[in-house]
Design an enzyme around this catalytic site. Structure first.
Site, PDB file in Angstrom:
ATOM      1  N   HIS A 168       0.887  -1.175   0.000  1.00 14.19           N
ATOM      2  CA  HIS A 168       0.000   0.000   0.000  1.00 14.19           C
ATOM      3  C   HIS A 168       0.919   1.217   0.000  1.00 14.19           C
ATOM      4  O   HIS A 168       2.018   1.169   0.573  1.00 14.19           O
ATOM      5  CB  HIS A 168      -0.825   0.132   1.278  1.00 14.19           C
ATOM      6  CG  HIS A 168      -1.725  -1.001   1.622  1.00 14.19           C
ATOM      7  ND1 HIS A 168      -1.295  -2.110   2.291  1.00 14.19           N
ATOM      8  CD2 HIS A 168      -3.062  -1.164   1.442  1.00 14.19           C
ATOM      9  CE1 HIS A 168      -2.319  -2.927   2.502  1.00 14.19           C
ATOM     10  NE2 HIS A 168      -3.409  -2.385   1.992  1.00 14.19           N
ATOM     11  N   ASP A 216       2.417   1.995   3.316  1.00 18.40           N
ATOM     12  CA  ASP A 216       3.435   1.097   3.881  1.00 18.40           C
ATOM     13  C   ASP A 216       4.839   1.556   3.525  1.00 18.40           C
ATOM     14  O   ASP A 216       5.783   1.287   4.262  1.00 18.40           O
ATOM     15  CB  ASP A 216       3.326  -0.335   3.301  1.00 18.40           C
ATOM     16  CG  ASP A 216       1.951  -0.921   3.392  1.00 18.40           C
ATOM     17  OD1 ASP A 216       1.234  -0.593   4.350  1.00 18.40           O
ATOM     18  OD2 ASP A 216       1.594  -1.716   2.490  1.00 18.40           O
TER      19      ASP A 216
HETATM   20  C1  XLS Z   1      -7.369  -6.464   4.951  1.00 15.93           C
HETATM   21  C2  XLS Z   1      -6.997  -6.746   3.563  1.00 15.93           C
HETATM   22  C3  XLS Z   1      -5.863  -5.906   3.020  1.00 15.93           C
HETATM   23  C4  XLS Z   1      -5.837  -5.992   1.523  1.00 15.93           C
HETATM   24  C5  XLS Z   1      -5.082  -4.894   0.871  1.00 15.93           C
HETATM   25  O1  XLS Z   1      -8.076  -7.214   5.587  1.00 15.93           O
HETATM   26  O2  XLS Z   1      -6.714  -8.097   3.438  1.00 15.93           O
HETATM   27  O3  XLS Z   1      -4.651  -6.315   3.583  1.00 15.93           O
HETATM   28  O4  XLS Z   1      -5.324  -7.216   1.102  1.00 15.93           O
HETATM   29  O5  XLS Z   1      -5.605  -3.660   1.160  1.00 15.93           O
END
Ligand code: XLS
Ligand code: NI
Ligand code: NI
Length: 435
Positions: free
Chosen positions: A101, A104
């Protein structure tokens, strides 16, 4: 020059099933050919940047437990250090992909313009690191759920300024994903849902979410992004109710807004469990519609009822998951992203490596079992036999006919169906031979 974070840990190698080395692959052998394809090309493993490098160990009752050299994560110098450490781990593991993301990889602070500038800067830095590494980008995505601006949703927010901010954010993240040659772009609707219906206009919010996704698809074509756009179902958490509830709900949504030919699904084990399904149910539903794109591999604690994002460790479950992936033809742009995090007491650098080594081995075992079942053909033969009646011309003609003609035929031929065993236990025993 090494950061020293993983000092003392050697690159992870395949040593075979009898190895007692805790940091070796016993089943993941990237070059081993399974059903005509290298294991690495089947599984297409990715490390999730957020769980391994951005999450600091918080849970709903407690704060940070991990203390890392790149903390606090509010500075570009430490964002670069974090990237250096991340690529050291990718190299040690030999993983072909990673995922991020925006929040991150660069500090989340300041104005939109400042966040965009730091995103461009850090993705340039990451691009240079990728040139010296075998690890590519499986997917990028925008974090539109952590910052308080997203608390009432992104594209579904009642405030048009938040919709605008979301559109601008996704454009920036798609540009960065394209620049890094990402294989997919993911949208998970973390806060695209509601806390209470008392303040929510469902119809308007869904229409905005549909239009937003159409804009994403339009922009993908405009910039010539060859990757796949994926949405990720999840029923709740953080919202009380999320619009992308499960695979079937997402498929209905995509059809309603005419996006079924453009968008596929990223299916996550833990989200399937939260929705009251199994992982293979969600995969089978997506595959039945030709919309199985990629998977987020993890597991939930079956007692806690939360999205605990643990590393997978259940071979029979994972084998059935890959059975559906292989049956659907395997991954094209998709892969196996470890959307999984350490337990918050697992403080050491080595824990990060051990978690991925174990997860990759479990997936490799599952893949091999799934391939063996498909090659043996026992389940497919049983399916074919169960539906064989539909091969007859009379059965096929019935689908083109109508209720009255069918009634006439039932009367004329005196049709009385004879119930047959579904043979579930026999099939379960069959699967257990392979796992
Ligand atoms: C959260 C989600 C997130 C997505 C990406 O529960 O799994 O990690 O994979 O935004
Ligand atoms: Ni999740
Ligand atoms: Ni996920």
């Amino acid at each position: 020059m090494s950061t020293g974070f993983f000092d003392g840990i050697a690159p992870i190698r395949y040593e075979g099933p009898d190895s007692a080395n805790p940091l070796a692959y016993r089943h993941y052998n990237p070059d081993e050919v399974v059903m005509g394809k290298r294991m690495e090309d089947h599984l297409r493993f990715a490390v999730a940047y957020w769980h391994s490098f951005a999450w600091e160990g918080q849970d709903p009752f407690g704060g940070q437990t991990f203390v890392r050299p790149w903390h606090p994560q509010d500075d570009m110098g430490r964002a670069r250090l974090k990237a250096d450490v991340a690529f050291e781990m990718f190299d040690l593991l030999g993983v072909p992909f990673f995922c991020w993301h925006d929040a991150d990889i660069r500090p989340e602070q300041g104005s939109y313009a400042e966040n965009l500038r730091t995103l461009e800067e850090i993705t340039d830095y990451i691009g240079v690191k990728m040139e010296g590494s075998k690890t590519g980008l499986l997917w990028g995505t925008a974090n539109m759920f952590s910052h308080r601006r997203w608390m009432a949703g992104a594209s579904t927010n009642p405030d048009p300024d938040v919709f605008a901010y979301a559109a601008a954010t996704v454009k920036g993240c798609m540009d960065a994903t394209h620049k890094l040659d990402g294989q997919n772009y993911v949208l998970w609707g973390g806060r695209e849902g509601y806390e209470t219906l008392l303040n929510t206009d469902l119809r308007q919010e869904l229409d905005h979410m549909g239009r937003f996704l159409a804009m994403v698809v339009e922009y993908k074509h405009k910039i010539g992004f060859a990757g796949t756009i994926l949405v990720e179902p999840k029923p709740q958490e953080p919202s009380k109710h999320q619009y992308d509830f499960d695979a079937a709900t997402c498929i209905g949504f995509l059809r309603k807004y005419g996006l079924e030919g453009e968008v596929k699904l990223n299916i996550e084990q833990g989200h399937a469990i939260l929705a009251g399904h199994s992982f293979e149910h969600e995969l089978a539903v997506a595959a039945a519609e030709g919309m199985l794109g990629s998977i987020d591999m993890n597991r939930n604690d079956y007692q806690s009822g939360w999205d605990t994002d643990q590393f997978p460790n259940n071979v029979p479950e994972v084998a059935l998951a890959y059975y559906h992936v292989l049956k659907a033809g395997g991954f094209t742009t998709g892969g196996t992203n470890f959307d999984a995090k350490l337990r918050r007491q697992s403080l050491d650098a080595e824990d990060l490596i051990a978690a991925h080594v174990g997860g990759m081995d479990i997936c490799a075992r599952g893949l091999k079992a799934a391939a063996a079942m498909l090659e043996d053909g026992g389940l497919e033969d049983a399916l074919a036999e169960r539906y064989a009646g539909w091969e007859s011309p009379a059965a096929q003609a019935m689908l083109e006919s109508d209720l009255a003609s069918i009634q006439a035929r039932v009367l004329a031929e005196g049709i009385e169906p004879e119930p047959r065993s579904g043979r579930q236990e026999r099939l379960e025993n069959y699967v257990n031979r392979f796992v």
